[in-house]
Design a protein around this motif. Structure first.
Motif, PDB file in Angstrom:
ATOM      1  N   SER A 251      89.584  54.077  67.174  1.00 25.11           N
ATOM      2  CA  SER A 251      88.182  54.011  67.595  1.00 25.11           C
ATOM      3  C   SER A 251      87.723  55.382  68.067  1.00 25.11           C
ATOM      4  O   SER A 251      88.511  56.199  68.556  1.00 25.11           O
ATOM      5  CB  SER A 251      87.996  52.978  68.708  1.00 25.11           C
ATOM      6  OG  SER A 251      88.763  53.315  69.849  1.00 25.11           O
ATOM      7  N   ASN A 252      86.434  55.631  67.917  1.00 26.49           N
ATOM      8  CA  ASN A 252      85.811  56.873  68.379  1.00 26.49           C
ATOM      9  C   ASN A 252      84.430  56.512  68.887  1.00 26.49           C
ATOM     10  O   ASN A 252      83.466  56.441  68.129  1.00 26.49           O
ATOM     11  CB  ASN A 252      85.742  57.888  67.242  1.00 26.49           C
ATOM     12  CG  ASN A 252      85.215  59.240  67.701  1.00 26.49           C
ATOM     13  OD1 ASN A 252      84.991  59.474  68.892  1.00 26.49           O
ATOM     14  ND2 ASN A 252      85.007  60.150  66.761  1.00 26.49           N
ATOM     15  N   ASP A 253      84.322  56.271  70.197  1.00 26.17           N
ATOM     16  CA  ASP A 253      83.104  55.731  70.786  1.00 26.17           C
ATOM     17  C   ASP A 253      82.349  56.772  71.603  1.00 26.17           C
ATOM     18  O   ASP A 253      82.922  57.761  72.091  1.00 26.17           O
ATOM     19  CB  ASP A 253      83.449  54.549  71.709  1.00 26.17           C
ATOM     20  CG  ASP A 253      84.139  53.414  70.974  1.00 26.17           C
ATOM     21  OD1 ASP A 253      83.971  53.329  69.744  1.00 26.17           O
ATOM     22  OD2 ASP A 253      84.835  52.630  71.629  1.00 26.17           O
ATOM     23  N   GLU A 254      81.070  56.534  71.746  1.00 21.92           N
ATOM     24  CA  GLU A 254      80.244  57.211  72.747  1.00 21.92           C
ATOM     25  C   GLU A 254      80.172  56.250  73.917  1.00 21.92           C
ATOM     26  O   GLU A 254      79.486  55.226  73.850  1.00 21.92           O
ATOM     27  CB  GLU A 254      78.857  57.490  72.188  1.00 21.92           C
ATOM     28  CG  GLU A 254      77.950  58.277  73.118  1.00 21.92           C
ATOM     29  CD  GLU A 254      78.260  59.758  73.102  1.00 21.92           C
ATOM     30  OE1 GLU A 254      78.473  60.311  74.190  1.00 21.92           O
ATOM     31  OE2 GLU A 254      78.300  60.337  71.999  1.00 21.92           O
ATOM     32  N   PRO A 255      80.891  56.497  75.013  1.00 24.76           N
ATOM     33  CA  PRO A 255      81.074  55.448  76.036  1.00 24.76           C
ATOM     34  C   PRO A 255      79.825  55.193  76.866  1.00 24.76           C
ATOM     35  O   PRO A 255      78.968  56.061  77.036  1.00 24.76           O
ATOM     36  CB  PRO A 255      82.199  56.019  76.901  1.00 24.76           C
ATOM     37  CG  PRO A 255      82.113  57.494  76.726  1.00 24.76           C
ATOM     38  CD  PRO A 255      81.649  57.721  75.314  1.00 24.76           C
ATOM     39  N   ASP A 256      79.770  53.975  77.375  1.00 24.94           N
ATOM     40  CA  ASP A 256      78.728  53.598  78.319  1.00 24.94           C
ATOM     41  C   ASP A 256      79.062  54.217  79.674  1.00 24.94           C
ATOM     42  O   ASP A 256      80.205  54.628  79.928  1.00 24.94           O
ATOM     43  CB  ASP A 256      78.660  52.076  78.425  1.00 24.94           C
ATOM     44  CG  ASP A 256      77.322  51.584  78.938  1.00 24.94           C
ATOM     45  OD1 ASP A 256      76.489  52.419  79.337  1.00 24.94           O
ATOM     46  OD2 ASP A 256      77.109  50.360  78.942  1.00 24.94           O
ATOM     47  N   SER A 257      78.075  54.279  80.564  1.00 25.09           N
ATOM     48  CA  SER A 257      78.321  54.871  81.883  1.00 25.09           C
ATOM     49  C   SER A 257      77.982  53.920  83.022  1.00 25.09           C
ATOM     50  O   SER A 257      78.189  54.251  84.181  1.00 25.09           O
ATOM     51  CB  SER A 257      77.505  56.153  82.049  1.00 25.09           C
ATOM     52  OG  SER A 257      76.129  55.892  81.878  1.00 25.09           O
ATOM     53  N   GLY A 258      77.454  52.740  82.689  1.00 19.08           N
ATOM     54  CA  GLY A 258      77.196  51.751  83.718  1.00 19.08           C
ATOM     55  C   GLY A 258      75.892  51.974  84.463  1.00 19.08           C
ATOM     56  O   GLY A 258      75.198  52.974  84.298  1.00 19.08           O
ATOM     57  N   ILE A 259      75.570  50.999  85.302  1.00 13.40           N
ATOM     58  CA  ILE A 259      74.386  51.024  86.162  1.00 13.40           C
ATOM     59  C   ILE A 259      74.866  51.016  87.608  1.00 13.40           C
ATOM     60  O   ILE A 259      75.667  50.160  87.994  1.00 13.40           O
ATOM     61  CB  ILE A 259      73.488  49.797  85.914  1.00 13.40           C
ATOM     62  CG1 ILE A 259      73.073  49.714  84.447  1.00 13.40           C
ATOM     63  CG2 ILE A 259      72.266  49.836  86.839  1.00 13.40           C
ATOM     64  CD1 ILE A 259      72.183  50.839  83.985  1.00 13.40           C
ATOM     65  N   PRO A 260      74.427  51.975  88.456  1.00 18.07           N
ATOM     66  CA  PRO A 260      74.914  52.013  89.846  1.00 18.07           C
ATOM     67  C   PRO A 260      74.423  50.814  90.649  1.00 18.07           C
ATOM     68  O   PRO A 260      73.396  50.203  90.335  1.00 18.07           O
ATOM     69  CB  PRO A 260      74.319  53.322  90.385  1.00 18.07           C
ATOM     70  CG  PRO A 260      73.142  53.598  89.518  1.00 18.07           C
ATOM     71  CD  PRO A 260      73.479  53.058  88.162  1.00 18.07           C
ATOM     72  N   PHE A 261      75.173  50.504  91.699  1.00 21.35           N
ATOM     73  CA  PHE A 261      74.795  49.402  92.586  1.00 21.35           C
ATOM     74  C   PHE A 261      73.745  49.858  93.591  1.00 21.35           C
ATOM     75  O   PHE A 261      73.765  50.998  94.066  1.00 21.35           O
ATOM     76  CB  PHE A 261      76.018  48.894  93.355  1.00 21.35           C
ATOM     77  CG  PHE A 261      76.930  48.023  92.544  1.00 21.35           C
ATOM     78  CD1 PHE A 261      76.612  46.695  92.303  1.00 21.35           C
ATOM     79  CD2 PHE A 261      78.114  48.520  92.032  1.00 21.35           C
ATOM     80  CE1 PHE A 261      77.448  45.884  91.564  1.00 21.35           C
ATOM     81  CE2 PHE A 261      78.962  47.721  91.288  1.00 21.35           C
ATOM     82  CZ  PHE A 261      78.631  46.392  91.052  1.00 21.35           C
ATOM     83  N   ASN A 262      72.845  48.946  93.906  1.00 20.67           N
ATOM     84  CA  ASN A 262      71.897  49.154  94.999  1.00 20.67           C
ATOM     85  C   ASN A 262      72.562  48.598  96.247  1.00 20.67           C
ATOM     86  O   ASN A 262      72.415  47.430  96.599  1.00 20.67           O
ATOM     87  CB  ASN A 262      70.584  48.424  94.708  1.00 20.67           C
ATOM     88  CG  ASN A 262      69.470  48.827  95.648  1.00 20.67           C
ATOM     89  OD1 ASN A 262      69.671  49.645  96.539  1.00 20.67           O
ATOM     90  ND2 ASN A 262      68.299  48.257  95.451  1.00 20.67           N
ATOM     91  N   ASN A 263      73.339  49.445  96.905  1.00 21.58           N
ATOM     92  CA  ASN A 263      74.264  48.996  97.936  1.00 21.58           C
ATOM     93  C   ASN A 263      73.576  48.297  99.102  1.00 21.58           C
ATOM     94  O   ASN A 263      72.452  48.623  99.472  1.00 21.58           O
ATOM     95  CB  ASN A 263      75.066  50.185  98.473  1.00 21.58           C
ATOM     96  CG  ASN A 263      75.955  50.778  97.401  1.00 21.58           C
ATOM     97  OD1 ASN A 263      76.642  50.063  96.688  1.00 21.58           O
ATOM     98  ND2 ASN A 263      75.922  52.098  97.266  1.00 21.58           N
ATOM     99  N   ALA A 264      74.299  47.338  99.657  1.00 23.42           N
ATOM    100  CA  ALA A 264      73.779  46.586 100.797  1.00 23.42           C
ATOM    101  C   ALA A 264      73.853  47.384 102.085  1.00 23.42           C
ATOM    102  O   ALA A 264      73.373  46.922 103.125  1.00 23.42           O
ATOM    103  CB  ALA A 264      74.549  45.282 100.946  1.00 23.42           C
ATOM    104  N   SER A 265      74.456  48.573 102.064  1.00 27.57           N
ATOM    105  CA  SER A 265      74.482  49.466 103.230  1.00 27.57           C
ATOM    106  C   SER A 265      74.215  50.885 102.761  1.00 27.57           C
ATOM    107  O   SER A 265      74.667  51.292 101.692  1.00 27.57           O
ATOM    108  CB  SER A 265      75.829  49.391 103.943  1.00 27.57           C
ATOM    109  OG  SER A 265      76.878  49.767 103.079  1.00 27.57           O
ATOM    110  N   VAL A 266      73.457  51.647 103.534  1.00 29.21           N
ATOM    111  CA  VAL A 266      73.104  53.018 103.195  1.00 29.21           C
ATOM    112  C   VAL A 266      74.121  53.960 103.828  1.00 29.21           C
ATOM    113  O   VAL A 266      74.498  53.773 104.993  1.00 29.21           O
ATOM    114  CB  VAL A 266      71.683  53.353 103.714  1.00 29.21           C
ATOM    115  CG1 VAL A 266      71.303  54.790 103.366  1.00 29.21           C
ATOM    116  CG2 VAL A 266      70.676  52.377 103.130  1.00 29.21           C
TER     117      VAL A 266
END
Length: 762
Positions: A251-266
């Motif tokens: 396989s030779n993919d262009e990888p995904d990078s995900g979506i960051p979490f909107n954290n419950a604590s800052v």
């Protein structure tokens, strides 16, 4: 864009090359149609209901096996166009998925009944633990064993295990294949030719090429792979049989990078409003990757020699020897949520670069004796054997040198400011990420360390029939597992340097057991109670996964688990379908936990209670159905202790996480797939997949939301040899998340997509 177009041109060339290789087989099929009776056998095997596991360690039919076993048949794989293991397993309730970070971001990481099965994936009963995304082109069916299963599979298998049954040469001529196109640059070709040469000799070759962009992303992740699986068999239909096979996937993919979490604590020092713990609410398909730098290249080879000799109709000795070799080479962008940039104005995201360079090779040999015998009126069906495996993994990383001259082999992760956002591609807009030129210089550190593991196992499985109504299933296994890591170069991790020449090791042996009592009130029904254990030793990933050996855990005992299950199985409607039901509890002890003083100890524990229901098969001659429901209640019962004092005056108390829901456990999940033959020519199908919310971490602060997606299929039989099939997935274009890494990000599921295929069989 020129590079992307070039890639797609190369992929089209690969598809054409594969078609050219397989064309002679298809041409021969058209000239020699005399072997059609073999197709009837395949049709019988294409039912959604499967009565017998292809794993010889299951010494009784599934109806008489006191354990939950879900089998994804070739019919279901074809109907749903499931051409990867991840998509195939979406048809089984009670399975969720995780994602790795630096080690295993893009690999099969299923959780069965709440526990990781990443290192409990097998091909024809042989462990296949290297990190990869498995394709289904050379797989006949997928068998999912639920509940503790070390007696069957060896170390691991806390929540269950997965066994892929490969396509190999068989008697009778058969030529079949699929050519498909679809939305999102989808193109797929699979050609499968089996030739019976007579006198017990047959050859088979399956070839595949595939490409697609991730549905729902614009100029985002891309996937392409190519594979071939030839095999030759001798002595078919005789007492002495041999099968030689080879499997290759690249396989030779262009990888995904995900979506960051909107954290419950800052994070401390950042002013902002805390989120709800779900992935940030950005546009569906937002892509944070760095397309002119990121890549994910993998190769997997498996060579197998399988020998069998029948002493009699009731006694067979067999040996399976395999050699495996794999490569994993990637750099990907991680959308980091840890620096609090999403709470700043303007909202930005810090990109982290993570990489790996891995070369793995291994050898396995399994010698078994299976058969039947009687002791008086008591009937025995047994399988006993000895297994040995060896695996060696060399691991390295890429390095990154920025414009300021700073070099790192791990990440660039910063608190973004205005100048960063304008001049440094490592920081980019949260809502409108840019894909500017990559300014860092790449380097590499290969073969930083080598991990070697050796495993020896001895097992005995016996199914004892006292009367047609009462059956006792027993099993025991002993394993010796040894793993070591040698540092070939200085390695810096989280500020700590491990010098070259350092060697750490772990050596342990353990027993696992299973016992089940089956009562059959009628020939077509069974009620059972079973008990089974599993053992998870240190370093079970054998150097290529997320459960690796380290100095902190090298002296720890194996983790242990046990499963209690009460269930029933019934063949109904003249054996056209079956229904199953089970209630169960899995308890895990000796869990490795990092305590408040920084040490790791075997003090953790957890449990999962649940029940499940399933129906598979034909309700009528025209109506087929596969439906399942699973309820899981997972609890982290003991997560060690924390320091509520100071480093000089520590005060240790029980972890505040005790009682939290176990990560990657979905309380409720359900799957449905059904087809109806409107006429001899036309079949319509529809399905749904439902998953309750999933916590991605033990703190229960990061959440994958509940979702339901709907799929449909239509198939038209042009004649006895050719059909046309249309699959539409995620009809409502639902935005949903399939997996997550506990620290940083979640992966989106695919948006609405459609695939049109021409299937043929001669």
């Amino acid at each position: 864009m020129s590079m992307i177009k070039s890639r797609k041109h190369q992929r089209a060339s690969q598809l054409l090359a594969v078609a050219t290789v397989a064309l002679p087989f298809a041409t021969h099929a058209a000239d020699d149609p005399t072997q059609l009776p073999t197709i009837e056998v395949q049709a019988e095997q294409s039912n959604l209901k499967v009565d017998q596991s292809a794993n010889t360690k299951y010494v009784a039919p599934l109806l008489d096996t006191p354990k939950s076993v879900d089998i994804i048949s070739q019919r279901l794989l074809t109907d749903t166009n499931s051409n990867t293991l991840a998509t195939a397993l979406q048809n089984v309730p009670g399975i969720t998925f995780a994602a790795g970070e630096g080690g295993t971001p893009f690999t099969d990481m299923p959780y069965i009944r709440g526990y990781s099965s990443e290192s409990s994936i097998y091909v024809d009963g042989v462990r296949n633990s290297t990190s990869q995304n498995r394709d289904m082109f050379a797989v006949e069916q997928v068998e999912v064993t639920k509940g503790s299963s070390s007696t069957i599979s060896g170390g691991g298998g806390v929540g269950g295990s997965i066994n892929l049954i490969p396509k190999t040469a068989h008697q009778g001529d058969q030529y079949q294949g699929t050519i498909a196109n679809g939305t999102d640059d989808y193109a797929h070709i699979m050609l499968d030719a089996n030739k019976d040469f007579g006198k017990g000799t047959a050859g088979r070759v399956v070839v595949m090429a595939h490409q697609n962009d991730k549905a729902g992303q614009t100029n985002g992740a891309e996937y392409k792979r190519i594979g071939i699986a030839p095999s030759v068999a001798f002595g078919l239909g005789t007492a002495n049989r041999a099968t030689l096979s080879y499997y290759f996937l690249k396989s030779n993919d262009e990888p995904d990078s995900g979506i960051p979490f909107n954290n419950a604590s800052v994070p401390t020092g950042i002013s902002g409003t805390a989120g709800n713990g779900e992935p940030v609410n950005v546009k569906q398909g937002t892509y944070y990757g760095w397309k002119n730098r990121d890549f994910d290249k993998r190769e997997n080879h498996i060579g197998t020699i399988k020998l069998e000799h029948d002493f009699s109709d009731d006694l067979t000795i067999g040996n399976v020897a395999t050699y495996t070799k794999s490569k994993s080479d990637y750099i990907y962008t991680n959308a980091d949520d840890s620096k609090g940039n999403i709470y700043r104005d303007p909202q930005t995201i810090s990109r982290r670069a993570l990489s790996r360079i891995v070369d793995t090779q291994g050898f396995s040999d399994q010698l078994s004796l299976k058969g039947k015998f009687n002791t008086g009126t008591i009937k025995h069906s047994f399988n006993t054997g000895v297994e040995y495996s060896y695996q060696s993994t060399d691991q390295g990383v890429y390095t990154f040198t920025n414009t300021a001259g700073t070099t790192t082999s791990t990440v660039f992760s910063t608190v973004c400011n205005a100048s960063d956002a304008a001049n440094n591609g490592w920081c980019t807009s949260l809502n409108n990420p840019q894909n500017g030129a990559f300014t860092d210089t790449l380097g590499s550190i290969r073969n930083q360390y080598t991990t070697r593991s050796r495993n020896t196992g001895i097992y005995l499985l016996d199914n004892i029939e006292f009367t047609p109504q009462w059956i006792l299933n027993l099993g025991a296994r002993w394993d010796d597992f040894n793993t070591e890591r040698k540092y070939n170069k200085d390695v810096v991790s989280r500020g700590t340097t491990t010098p070259a020449g350092t060697t750490i090791s772990s050596d342990t042996d353990f027993f696992s057991y299973q016992a089940g009592l089956v009562f059959k009130p009628t020939k077509n029904g069974s009620i059972y109670f079973s008990y089974a254990t599993s053992v998870n030793p240190v370093g079970i990933d054998q150097g290529d996964g997320s459960d690796s050996l380290s100095d902190a855990i090298k002296n720890l005992d194996p983790e242990k688990a046990r499963t209690y299950e009460l269930g029933t199985k019934w063949d109904i409607l003249n054996n056209r379908a079956n229904i199953t039901a089970a209630i169960f509890r899995t308890e895990k002890q000796n869990t490795r936990v990092t305590n408040g003083d920084g040490t790791t100890a075997n003090v953790g524990s957890s449990k999962v209670d649940g029940f499940e229901l399933g129906i598979n098969g034909n309700i009528t001659d025209q109506w087929a159905i596969s439906v399942g429901y699973n309820y899981l209640d997972g609890e982290l019962t003991d997560n060690g202790y924390v320091n509520t004092g100071t480093s000089t005056n520590p005060i240790y108390t029980a972890s505040p996480l005790n009682g939290n829901q176990l990560p990657f456990v979905t309380k409720q999940s359900a799957t449905l797939w059904t087809t109806y033959d409107i006429s001899p020519k036309l079949t319509l199908g529809a399905g749904a997949q439902y998953k309750d919310k999933v916590y991605a971490n033990t703190a229960n602060t990061k959440i994958l939301p509940t979702y339901t997606i709907y799929n449909a299929m239509a198939r038209y039989n042009v004649n006895d040899n050719i059909n046309l099939q249309l699959n539409v997935n995620n009809i409502s274009d639902k935005r949903y998340f399939t997996s997550a890494h506990a620290a940083h990000y979640a992966f989106e599921g695919e948006g609405r997509n459609a695939v049109f295929a021409v299937n043929f069989k001669y």
